[in-house]
Every structure is written in C-alpha cells, then in structure tokens.
Design an enzyme around this catalytic site. Sequence first.
Site, mmCIF file in Angstrom:
data_model
loop_
_atom_site.group_PDB
_atom_site.id
_atom_site.type_symbol
_atom_site.label_atom_id
_atom_site.label_comp_id
_atom_site.label_asym_id
_atom_site.label_seq_id
_atom_site.Cartn_x
_atom_site.Cartn_y
_atom_site.Cartn_z
ATOM 1 N N ASP A 286 0.872 -1.159 0.000
ATOM 2 C CA ASP A 286 0.000 0.000 0.000
ATOM 3 C C ASP A 286 0.921 1.224 0.000
ATOM 4 O O ASP A 286 2.109 1.128 0.355
ATOM 5 C CB ASP A 286 -0.952 -0.002 1.205
ATOM 6 C CG ASP A 286 -2.152 0.946 0.950
ATOM 7 O OD1 ASP A 286 -2.089 1.740 -0.005
ATOM 8 O OD2 ASP A 286 -3.141 0.874 1.706
HETATM 9 C C1 BGC Z 1 -4.933 3.367 -0.013
HETATM 10 C C2 BGC Z 1 -5.007 2.371 -1.148
HETATM 11 C C3 BGC Z 1 -4.796 3.093 -2.454
HETATM 12 C C4 BGC Z 1 -3.443 3.796 -2.415
HETATM 13 C C5 BGC Z 1 -3.098 4.560 -3.682
HETATM 14 C C6 BGC Z 1 -3.674 4.204 -0.076
HETATM 15 O O1 BGC Z 1 -3.730 5.243 0.848
HETATM 16 O O2 BGC Z 1 -5.002 2.678 1.211
HETATM 17 O O3 BGC Z 1 -6.236 1.705 -1.134
HETATM 18 O O4 BGC Z 1 -4.886 2.189 -3.519
HETATM 19 O O5 BGC Z 1 -3.471 4.738 -1.351
HETATM 20 O O6 BGC Z 1 -3.888 5.669 -3.836
#
Ligand code: BGC
Length: 768
Positions: A286
Amino acid sequence: MPLWGAVLTPNRIILMKTRLFFLCAVALLAASCGRNVSRSVAFDGPAYLNPSLPEEERVEDALSRMTTEEKVAIIHAQSKFSSAGVPRLGLPEVWCTDGPHGIRAEVLWDEWDQAGWTSDSCTAFPALTCLAATWDPELSLLYGKSIGEEARYRGKDVLLGPGVNIYRTPLNGRNFEYMGEDPYLASRMVVPYVKGVQSNNVAACVKHFALNNQETNRFTTDVKVDDRTLYEIYLPAFKAAVQEGDAWAIMGSYNLYDGEWNCHNDRLLNTILKGEWGFDGVVISDWGGVHMTDQAVRNGLDMEFGTWTNGLTMGLTNAYDSYYLARPYLNGIKAGEFGEEELNDKARRVLRLMFRTSLNPTPKYGKFTSPEHSEAARKIGAEGIVLLKNDGGLLPISGKKNILVVGENAIKMMTVGGGSSSLKAKYEISPLDGLRSALEPSGVKVSYERGYVGDASGSYNGVTTGQDLSDKRSASQLLSDAVSAAKSSDMVIFIGGLNKSDHEDAEGADRLQYGLPYGQDEVISALAAANPNLVVVNISGNAVAMPWVNEVPAIVQDWYIGSEAGNSLADVLTGKVNPSGKLPFTFPVALEDGPLKTQEQYPGVPTGKTIGMFPITEETYSEGVFVGYRYFDTENVTPLFPFGYGLSYTTFEYGEPKADSSSMTKDGKITFTVPVTNTGSVAGAEVVQLYISDSEASVKRPEKELKGFGKVYLEPGQTAEVKMTIDSSALSFFDASSHSWVAESEEFTALIASSSRDVKGSVKFNLK
Ligand code: BGC
C-alpha cells in the site's frame, strides 16, 4: 514535472516502440498461422518477446538478460503511480491506478496534486457495497469487465482494487469500498470482478491484505487474531480471488499482524499467500506501507510504492532511489547482506505482470465512458438498492402529483471525496435530477427543500464538484421551511445519510458515532409528523442508527452509486426496476448490540511500544468468528435489519426444500432444491439463501453460516426451482491445532432463507 512528463517519458516512448514491435510480431505470427497452420514461423527477436513461447520461458529469458541494477529498478516506484521498465530491453513501465469504483484522475509525477488533464473524467461505478448488495455474480463480472475496459483505455496495467476486507464494525470509514460482512458472499462476488478486469489485460490488485478492518490508527494497529478466525472470516475472499479469480496482484495492508507490518509480513505473504495458496503474482505495497529494507526483501513484498522516505522529503534528484527496495537494497546486495534469490523472485513476478498486461500476446484496447458503461453502472446501482420497509405499499410512487424531496444527499455529488477512491467523474446524476427526469414528464411536480446543512464542501486532492452547497438559513429555519413544504405535498422523499467527508464514509478516519450526523434524526421525525407519506432514503456505505424507524412508513438503503446515482434510485422508487438488493451486512439497533464491546477489540489500546517512530496499538479480535450475523443470530440479539434482508414490490412464496440425498460423503456433494413462486402482481427477483447449521460440534460454531445463494427472476405467478449445491467445505470449520479444515461426521441442517432471520424451510442431512 511538466505535464507532458506524465504522458511521454523516454521509457514510455521505448515502451511504445516495443509494444509496436511486439504487436507486429503477434500479427505476423497470426497471419502466417492463418495461411498455413503446419508451417512453423521463425521469430526473429529475443525469446522474451516471442508471443508464441510460454509465459514462464519469456520470463526466464528476460530475467537472464537483466543486470542486478535493472532488477532493482523494476521493483519500486518511479513516480506516484508507476514503476520503471528496462528501456535497454524495451520492457515496459508498470502503471497503476485507483480503484475500485472508477479510474482515478491523473496526478502529477511526484505529487498527489492533479495533473490537470481534460481527458481523464471517468465513469463512476457503484461502490462495492452496492455491488455486493446485488448478490449477483454476473453483475460483478459486468462490473469488472467495464471498469477494466476503462483502465485499459487509460493505459493502466494494474487496477488498485477490489477491496474485500470484512465488515467488522459499522464505524469503519472504508466499509463502502468493501463487500460486506460475510466471507462467502464476498468470495462469490470478488471472483467475477477479478476475472472481468483481467480480461482486459489489466491486473486486479485485491486489497488490503489483510485484517485492515478500520481506519483509526490504520498505520499502527497490531491485530491479534486466532487462526480459526483468520482462516474462516478474514482470508477466504482473498483466497478465492487468488485461487479462483487468478488475481495477478495483491496489495498489502497498512496495519500490523502479530508484530509485523503487513506489507512485509512473513506469515501472511510468504507462508499463506505464496506458500499455501500458490500465488504467482505480485505483492504490491500500500502507498507508504513499507518500513524497512530487511523485511521488505525477505518477507514476500514484490513492489514498493508511495514510501515517505527521508529521500523524498529531502528532495534528492531521484528521491525514489531512497526507497527501501531501491538503493538500500542494492547496497545490501553488494555488501553481501542479501543474496540475489529474493531479488530474482520479485523481478520474475514483475516480469510476469508485464507479460500478462501490457505485453499480453492478445492485445486489448478498452473503452472509456461508453454508453455501455453508463448502462452497466445504472443497472448495477438499481439492482443493489435495498428496500427496507414499505408499509401500505407506499412505494413504488404512484398517483402522486406533488412530491417534495428533502435532504442534502439529494443534491450532493458523492463521487468526489472519500479518499483514494475519489473520482473525477464525467458526469454524476444526483438523486433529485434523476427523480425529476423520471417523474416530471408525466406531470408530477417535484420540489426541493434542503432540511439541514451537512457538509457544503466538495473537493478532494484538487478535484472539485463545482457545487456551491452553502445555505445561509439557520438550522431551525431550514427545518421549518421543509416541514411547511411537507404539509402541502402528496409525498415526501427524504434523501440523507452519510457522505464522503472525514469521519463519515471516508478513508483515513473512522466514523465517530453510529447515528446520522447533522441533526438528520430530528428532521426525519419532524417530516414524519408533517406528512404520513414519508420515504427515507439513506445513502451510505455503512449501517446507521434509525431511531425513527417506527415513525416512517418506507425506508430505502441507497449507496454511493456514482455517475448514474439519480437514475438508479429513480428506477427503483418509480417501480421501473423492482428492488431485489439484499443487505450485505447487519444493521444493529445500537452499536453496543454488536460483538465489539471493549477497547481491546476496537479501536485497540496503546502498547507503549514503538517500532521506528510508530507508537503501536494492539487490537484483539476476541469475538472470534462471531462477526455480523454470526454474532447476532448466535446470541439471539435482534438487529434493526438483518444480513441478507431486502423487500420487493412483489411477494414470493417458498415451497418445501428438498435434498437429492439424506447424507453426504466427505468428497461428495448435496444439491438442495426449493421452488419459489412470485405471488404478487409484478415481475421481480428474489435472492434465495442457503445457510448451514451444525447441530453439535466439538467447537462453538455460529448458529448458521451462508454457504450458497441464487437469484431468480420471476414473472407474476411464475414458479422456478432454485438449486444450490454444497460440498463438505460448507460444513467445515478451521481447526487451528491440525491447521486444517475439519468436517465432523454428524447431523447438519440446511436452512433455506430469504434473510439470515427469515428461514423459510429446512432439510436435515448427515455427513458420513
Ligand atoms: C490506499 C489504497 C490506495 C493507495 C493509492 C492508499 O492510501 O489505502 O487503497 O490504492 O493509497 O492511492
């Protein structure tokens, strides 16, 4: 970074040339095969680009040509959403996008700020709670195909979604991005979504693996959960996505499990995902979920994105070199701290991703904001809306001349906000506009009153709705204006609920209360007193308290439906579509009624320990497998609305269920059949549910568990037989001591139901 930088990097130009070369090779090969199938075609290029060779051969060939530096370069980000390719070999960059309800607008190379494109306004599809509420795997396939086409058109290789974290508390700000409280329902719905996305040569990146069930302290919560609960409740949807959906990517979650961050958690990634389940795709972190090189190298992570390293904040020329899986890793290899074995495994997986997506031998081109996508969004939206109450048949709207719509959510654009799933939609039809265009042509007057002011703002990361929702009237003025308009109307439709603002349904913070915000309860009660024909439409991704439930004749659970929000809702309220959605999670009367009773369970307690700069909180899932209806039904706590519940404008009668055998062997199956008749006067669909109840077991088991369902469309008077087949996996529990699924030989009951609380018939059988 200039705007064009986000479009044509030198690597992208090389990639385009490689793709051209590659596609010509595919075309030549196909053409010559067509002329003479028996003649083998000489491929005059490197083996890794030969489309007729098996994927693994190409992967090994490409790997053998790469230097250590090049392998390291492809396993971490080079921008907010992309990772580098190998320009020397013509291997492409990998481009990711959020996910999971539409294709996110382009951001700057190094920043979250908007790139300012004018060609990136997408179709916003319904939130995944709505998809889950359709209980229709075919609609999930349609969803996956449609969003995958949008991703492919936009040149994306990885869609960051779908999310399948289990609904553990109604306070979780991100529940709207997930598929509800039941692992079986989430599993059946995630598989077609993944397949649909990937049919466009776009990897679905299933998130957030695992145990990421709240936003409060999401970076620092260390989850303690027993193995039975882990395997029965929190892993099945991921496992189904991997083993049945063949997902090409998985995203690690921010939180910790058993003392290790999940983006580099040895047990979750190496032992379970890659070991037990045989996952051969990429594990993507993530954004900002990686914390240390050593664990990132050894514990199963393949690609690192979004890290806030010192390198980034100190603004080196190429800050991405400071990522944990960049220069620090390379230095570690050179110093002999790490061998190349892990690096080769990561690079192999990234190469596989390239050959499956942008270098796939069967090219796909996708399409963007097509009429078919709007139609799919509208259909999924309408099929997911749940009719919760309809006393006196107030709905569908009929014979009314003068309808008053009240509430902020009737006019508020909901595609902007909520965190990373926020979208720049090409268009968004509000509930008020949807109702007006459905009703006004037939002479119905639809007027509007605000009733209350909630959140008048509407922007996220530079995308703004352009709506001015400010209202200068005082709260009491807003209320009395709405009440006096309600008195002179034939019918009142209140459209409120939550929204995508912080501490509502939004990433980064949980809800602070179970009740509706902004004084809506008072507005609803006042409207109910003013007009007996009141419909309450709750738009949310979560259950909410409804203290006015007995004052209101009709209640509809609506969702964040996206571009077609207003049309889907109008289709249901006018009866153009007969509602058939069923709740994918339980609505408790009060939060305290649910299984989470202590701070230790939620939101967790500080441990006093820090890892790096992070103060760690510990959370214990001591409720075990008793999540959602598994708790309410076992403890016999009456919910406000149960799991699997939803009404229709018609009525259904269930006949006697039958089994094709009275016993099952351990590797056998049983099929249950139940006749269902539409006994009303309009066509409609019913979701028939099969729950299994274990009469006596050596462990405490939920009173019942969903193990099958089928949605059947029936004309008035029509009867159809719904068949649901199970095998012994439906009878098993996870036995932690033997680390295996155990089905004990004894008596079970198959419950045929229309919700977890409305059992229509049952059949007893034995496992031999
Ligand atoms: C989120 C993810 C997301 C990623 C990219 C993170 O803060 O938890 O679900 O895909 O950001 O935007």
